[in-house]
Design a protein around this motif. Structure first.
Motif, PDB file in Angstrom:
ATOM      1  N   GLU A 272       0.825  -1.216   0.000  1.00  0.00           N
ATOM      2  CA  GLU A 272       0.000   0.000   0.000  1.00  0.00           C
ATOM      3  C   GLU A 272       0.853   1.257   0.000  1.00  0.00           C
ATOM      4  OE1 GLU A 272      -2.725  -0.272   3.275  1.00  0.00           O
ATOM      5  OE2 GLU A 272      -3.937  -1.802   2.257  1.00  0.00           O
ATOM      6  N   THR A 273       1.937   1.256   0.745  1.00  0.00           N
ATOM      7  CA  THR A 273       2.821   2.423   0.803  1.00  0.00           C
ATOM      8  C   THR A 273       3.404   2.719  -0.563  1.00  0.00           C
ATOM      9  OG1 THR A 273       3.360   2.042   3.125  1.00  0.00           O
ATOM     10  CG2 THR A 273       4.934   3.351   1.841  1.00  0.00           C
ATOM     11  N   LEU A 274       3.924   1.699  -1.239  1.00  0.00           N
ATOM     12  CA  LEU A 274       4.570   1.908  -2.539  1.00  0.00           C
ATOM     13  C   LEU A 274       3.585   2.388  -3.593  1.00  0.00           C
ATOM     14  CD1 LEU A 274       6.994  -1.161  -2.618  1.00  0.00           C
ATOM     15  CD2 LEU A 274       7.522   1.217  -2.016  1.00  0.00           C
TER      16      LEU A 274
ATOM     17  N   ARG B 198      12.472   4.014   0.012  1.00  0.00           N
ATOM     18  CA  ARG B 198      11.246   3.881   0.815  1.00  0.00           C
ATOM     19  C   ARG B 198      11.083   2.477   1.357  1.00  0.00           C
ATOM     20  NH1 ARG B 198       8.475   5.721   4.530  1.00  0.00           N
ATOM     21  NH2 ARG B 198       6.243   6.007   4.216  1.00  0.00           N
TER      22      ARG B 198
ATOM     23  N   GLN C 147      11.881   5.275 -11.263  1.00  0.00           N
ATOM     24  CA  GLN C 147      11.326   5.278  -9.912  1.00  0.00           C
ATOM     25  C   GLN C 147      12.098   4.377  -8.958  1.00  0.00           C
ATOM     26  OE1 GLN C 147       9.438   8.025  -9.921  1.00  0.00           O
ATOM     27  NE2 GLN C 147       7.925   6.941  -8.712  1.00  0.00           N
TER      28      GLN C 147
ATOM     29  N   ARG D 127       0.511   3.861  -2.966  1.00  0.00           N
ATOM     30  CA  ARG D 127      -0.035   5.163  -2.546  1.00  0.00           C
ATOM     31  C   ARG D 127       0.924   6.300  -2.866  1.00  0.00           C
ATOM     32  NH1 ARG D 127      -0.103   4.432   2.544  1.00  0.00           N
ATOM     33  NH2 ARG D 127      -2.017   3.235   2.596  1.00  0.00           N
ATOM     34  N   GLU D 128       2.231   6.056  -2.698  1.00  0.00           N
ATOM     35  CA  GLU D 128       3.229   7.094  -2.930  1.00  0.00           C
ATOM     36  C   GLU D 128       3.710   7.136  -4.386  1.00  0.00           C
ATOM     37  OE1 GLU D 128       6.253   6.802   0.126  1.00  0.00           O
ATOM     38  OE2 GLU D 128       4.734   6.837   1.706  1.00  0.00           O
ATOM     39  N   SER D 129       3.013   6.436  -5.277  1.00  0.00           N
ATOM     40  CA  SER D 129       3.309   6.401  -6.717  1.00  0.00           C
ATOM     41  C   SER D 129       4.728   5.918  -7.026  1.00  0.00           C
ATOM     42  CB  SER D 129       3.071   7.772  -7.353  1.00  0.00           C
ATOM     43  OG  SER D 129       1.712   8.133  -7.230  1.00  0.00           O
ATOM     44  N   LEU D 130       5.238   5.038  -6.191  1.00  0.00           N
ATOM     45  CA  LEU D 130       6.546   4.431  -6.444  1.00  0.00           C
ATOM     46  C   LEU D 130       6.404   3.125  -7.206  1.00  0.00           C
ATOM     47  CD1 LEU D 130       8.102   5.165  -2.957  1.00  0.00           C
ATOM     48  CD2 LEU D 130       8.515   6.388  -5.111  1.00  0.00           C
TER      49      LEU D 130
ATOM     50  N   THR E  18       7.254  -1.310 -11.499  1.00  0.00           N
ATOM     51  CA  THR E  18       7.669   0.083 -11.450  1.00  0.00           C
ATOM     52  C   THR E  18       8.504   0.390 -12.688  1.00  0.00           C
ATOM     53  OG1 THR E  18       8.608   1.783  -9.992  1.00  0.00           O
ATOM     54  CG2 THR E  18       9.793  -0.331 -10.113  1.00  0.00           C
TER      55      THR E  18
END
Length: 109
Positions: free
Chosen positions: A25-27, A75, A68, A29-32, A64
């Protein structure tokens, strides 16, 4: 196509479903990453600190781009619970062109 636009498939293992979901979710959500697939129930056998160990893990398949990757890596290392997280990136040589374009576009959202 320039190198930053090259689509990568990254592999990362996590110790449990909660850490895998949080990282995925972090990756995204942060568009990574455009997409992260979680594969539960894998068994990993490896040598760590001189001992052969086997553990249940979840495997993340992270889509990705090369542009990126460094930000994604930073991250992931900051969020991942392992002392030495696995992160392996493999360039995608071929694929469904429309899907690959979606991966490229999703990193800029």
């Amino acid at each position: 196509m320039s190198d930053p636009d090259r689509v990568l498939l990254c592999y990362c293992t996590c110790p449990n479903p909660a850490s895998a979901q949080h990282l995925a979710e972090t990756l995204v959500r942060e568009s990574l990453a455009a997409c992260v697939n979680r594969i539960a129930g894998i068994q990993s056998t490896y040598r760590w600190k001189g001992e052969v160990t086997s553990d249940s893990e979840e495997l993340l398949l992270i889509k990705t781009t090369a542009g990126q990757f460094e930000a994604l890596k930073e991250r992931l290392l900051a969020v991942h619970p392992y002392e030495l997280p696995e992160l392996i990136a493999v360039p995608v040589e071929r694929g469904h062109a429309a899907y690959l374009e979606w991966v490229r576009a999703a990193g800029g959202d």
